[in-house]
Design a protein around this motif. Structure first.
Motif, PDB file in Angstrom:
ATOM      1  N   ALA A 115       0.906  -0.936  -0.427  1.00 55.63           N
ATOM      2  CA  ALA A 115       0.220   0.275  -0.401  1.00 55.63           C
ATOM      3  C   ALA A 115       0.886   0.844   0.227  1.00 55.63           C
ATOM      4  O   ALA A 115       1.645   0.864   0.922  1.00 55.63           O
ATOM      5  CB  ALA A 115      -1.192  -0.403   1.402  1.00 55.63           C
ATOM      6  N   PRO A 116       0.426   2.403  -0.487  1.00 52.70           N
ATOM      7  CA  PRO A 116       1.089   3.886  -1.160  1.00 52.70           C
ATOM      8  C   PRO A 116       1.435   3.822   0.476  1.00 52.70           C
ATOM      9  O   PRO A 116       2.903   4.505   1.161  1.00 52.70           O
ATOM     10  CB  PRO A 116       0.584   4.721  -1.372  1.00 52.70           C
ATOM     11  N   GLY A 117       1.080   4.099   1.482  1.00 52.44           N
ATOM     12  CA  GLY A 117       0.710   4.505   3.424  1.00 52.44           C
ATOM     13  C   GLY A 117       2.323   3.164   3.868  1.00 52.44           C
ATOM     14  O   GLY A 117       2.403   3.379   5.003  1.00 52.44           O
ATOM     15  N   ASP A 118       2.791   2.427   3.151  1.00 47.59           N
ATOM     16  CA  ASP A 118       3.535   1.456   4.137  1.00 47.59           C
ATOM     17  C   ASP A 118       5.068   2.277   4.047  1.00 47.59           C
ATOM     18  O   ASP A 118       5.685   1.185   4.325  1.00 47.59           O
ATOM     19  CB  ASP A 118       3.167   0.572   3.320  1.00 47.59           C
ATOM     20  N   ILE A 119       4.653   3.217   2.951  1.00 46.39           N
ATOM     21  CA  ILE A 119       6.739   3.490   2.129  1.00 46.39           C
ATOM     22  C   ILE A 119       6.767   4.763   2.733  1.00 46.39           C
ATOM     23  O   ILE A 119       5.666   6.059   2.301  1.00 46.39           O
ATOM     24  CB  ILE A 119       6.626   3.543   0.397  1.00 46.39           C
ATOM     25  N   LEU A 120       7.931   4.985   2.517  1.00 45.85           N
ATOM     26  CA  LEU A 120       8.648   6.641   3.359  1.00 45.85           C
ATOM     27  C   LEU A 120       9.668   6.277   2.393  1.00 45.85           C
ATOM     28  O   LEU A 120      10.442   5.373   2.596  1.00 45.85           O
ATOM     29  CB  LEU A 120       8.501   6.667   5.138  1.00 45.85           C
ATOM     30  N   VAL A 121       9.921   7.282   1.375  1.00 48.82           N
ATOM     31  CA  VAL A 121      11.448   7.276   1.331  1.00 48.82           C
ATOM     32  C   VAL A 121      12.184   8.394   1.592  1.00 48.82           C
ATOM     33  O   VAL A 121      11.958   9.388   1.729  1.00 48.82           O
ATOM     34  CB  VAL A 121      11.160   8.217  -0.683  1.00 48.82           C
ATOM     35  N   LEU A 122      13.654   8.594   2.202  1.00 45.42           N
ATOM     36  CA  LEU A 122      14.548   9.263   2.635  1.00 45.42           C
ATOM     37  C   LEU A 122      14.950   9.839   1.583  1.00 45.42           C
ATOM     38  O   LEU A 122      15.649   8.531   0.468  1.00 45.42           O
ATOM     39  CB  LEU A 122      14.609   8.652   4.339  1.00 45.42           C
ATOM     40  N   THR A 123      16.134  10.580   1.887  1.00 43.14           N
ATOM     41  CA  THR A 123      17.791  11.135   0.533  1.00 43.14           C
ATOM     42  C   THR A 123      18.767  11.821   1.761  1.00 43.14           C
ATOM     43  O   THR A 123      17.979  12.040   3.329  1.00 43.14           O
ATOM     44  CB  THR A 123      16.807  12.554   0.318  1.00 43.14           C
ATOM     45  N   ASP A 151      -0.873   7.926   1.679  1.00 43.51           N
ATOM     46  CA  ASP A 151       0.685   7.421  -0.124  1.00 43.51           C
ATOM     47  C   ASP A 151       1.312   7.672   0.538  1.00 43.51           C
ATOM     48  O   ASP A 151       1.917   7.734   2.042  1.00 43.51           O
ATOM     49  CB  ASP A 151       0.720   9.051  -0.575  1.00 43.51           C
ATOM     50  N   VAL A 152       2.822   7.467  -0.717  1.00 42.99           N
ATOM     51  CA  VAL A 152       4.078   7.289   0.164  1.00 42.99           C
ATOM     52  C   VAL A 152       4.858   8.777   0.321  1.00 42.99           C
ATOM     53  O   VAL A 152       3.717   9.805   0.531  1.00 42.99           O
ATOM     54  CB  VAL A 152       4.325   7.601  -1.560  1.00 42.99           C
ATOM     55  N   PHE A 153       5.548   8.384   1.453  1.00 43.73           N
ATOM     56  CA  PHE A 153       6.357  10.323   2.172  1.00 43.73           C
ATOM     57  C   PHE A 153       7.314  10.124   1.910  1.00 43.73           C
ATOM     58  O   PHE A 153       7.787   9.492   1.814  1.00 43.73           O
ATOM     59  CB  PHE A 153       5.125   9.934   3.470  1.00 43.73           C
ATOM     60  N   TYR A 154       7.783  11.720   1.169  1.00 47.90           N
ATOM     61  CA  TYR A 154       8.660  11.706   1.181  1.00 47.90           C
ATOM     62  C   TYR A 154       9.646  12.798   2.088  1.00 47.90           C
ATOM     63  O   TYR A 154       9.235  13.785   1.900  1.00 47.90           O
ATOM     64  CB  TYR A 154       9.037  12.117  -0.515  1.00 47.90           C
ATOM     65  N   ALA A 155      11.052  12.725   2.494  1.00 48.29           N
ATOM     66  CA  ALA A 155      11.222  13.863   3.256  1.00 48.29           C
ATOM     67  C   ALA A 155      12.945  13.461   3.336  1.00 48.29           C
ATOM     68  O   ALA A 155      13.412  12.189   3.086  1.00 48.29           O
ATOM     69  CB  ALA A 155      10.508  13.129   5.000  1.00 48.29           C
TER      70      ALA A 155
END
Length: 215
Positions: A115-123, A151-155
């Motif tokens: 699910a999109p809400g399962d994913i966290l993207v970090l940089t 949704d997918v979240f980016y931080a």
């Protein structure tokens, strides 16, 4: 001079009577021109970067035509030095391609049923383009999306407010070795089930030996 019977007569090859120089020709009926219809509206531009709204899914095949199954991709090798807890996978990339590789990793996770809400993207260096886009509307609206969890979240990897999620994708897109080394345990602490690290394999293997196992 009169023609003798043996001499053939030569006639003009133009059919019908020739019109005189002063005669007028009937004008041709003009061809009807179709009235201009409404022009189709131009497509709306996609948000910058590879965020959720920018990603597109492949269109399904034609009905009745079976699509050949896609070959199963071999899983990337695990990051050495990772302890028990979340499964850690290394996805080879350079600093300049780490964000793009992270987006492709997110697409594979979504295609596999995550699910999109399962994913966290970090940089580790510059923010993901989608994070920059959302931050342009203000931090309150930006962090509200994380709280909603839809949704997918980016931080950034240093963002303490980034909550724990089932899957974390870390894009090592720059920064010093100290910053990258600090980002690895921070990403591990936020990954409940899976951590995908997109970066230079040689560099990450060297840094992974100094990373403590997640609690």
């Amino acid at each position: 001079m009169p023609l003798t019977p043996e001499e053939p007569q030569i006639h003009e090859s133009v059919p019908g009577p020739r019109s005189s120089a002063g005669s007028t020709r009937n004008p041709q009926t003009p061809r009807p021109v179709p009235a201009p219809g409404p022009r189709p509206a131009p497509p709306r531009p996609a948000p910058p970067g590879g965020g959720p709204a920018a990603r597109t899914r492949p269109s399904p095949g034609r009905p009745g035509v079976p699509r050949p199954p896609a070959p199963a991709a071999a899983p990337p090798p695990p990051v050495p030095g990772a302890g028990a807890g979340a499964r850690v996978q290394l996805v080879p990339a350079t600093d300049s391609t780490a964000v793009e590789t992270a987006d492709e990793t997110v697409d594979r996770l979504l295609d596999s049923g995550r699910a999109p809400g399962d994913i966290l993207v970090l940089t580790t260096a510059e923010q993901h383009p989608w994070a920059l886009h959302e931050l342009s509307f203000g931090e309150d609206a930006y962090w509200k999306q994380l709280d909603e969890g839809g949704d997918v979240f980016y931080a950034h990897a240093t963002a303490e407010r980034a909550a724990r999620r089932a899957v974390v994708v870390l894009a090592v897109n720059g920064g010093t070795d100290e910053q990258a080394a600090a980002a690895l345990p921070a990403a591990m602490a936020r990954a409940a089930e899976e951590l995908h690290v997109c970066g230079d394999p040689q560099r990450l293997r060297a840094l992974a030996g100094e990373v403590p196992a997640p609690a």
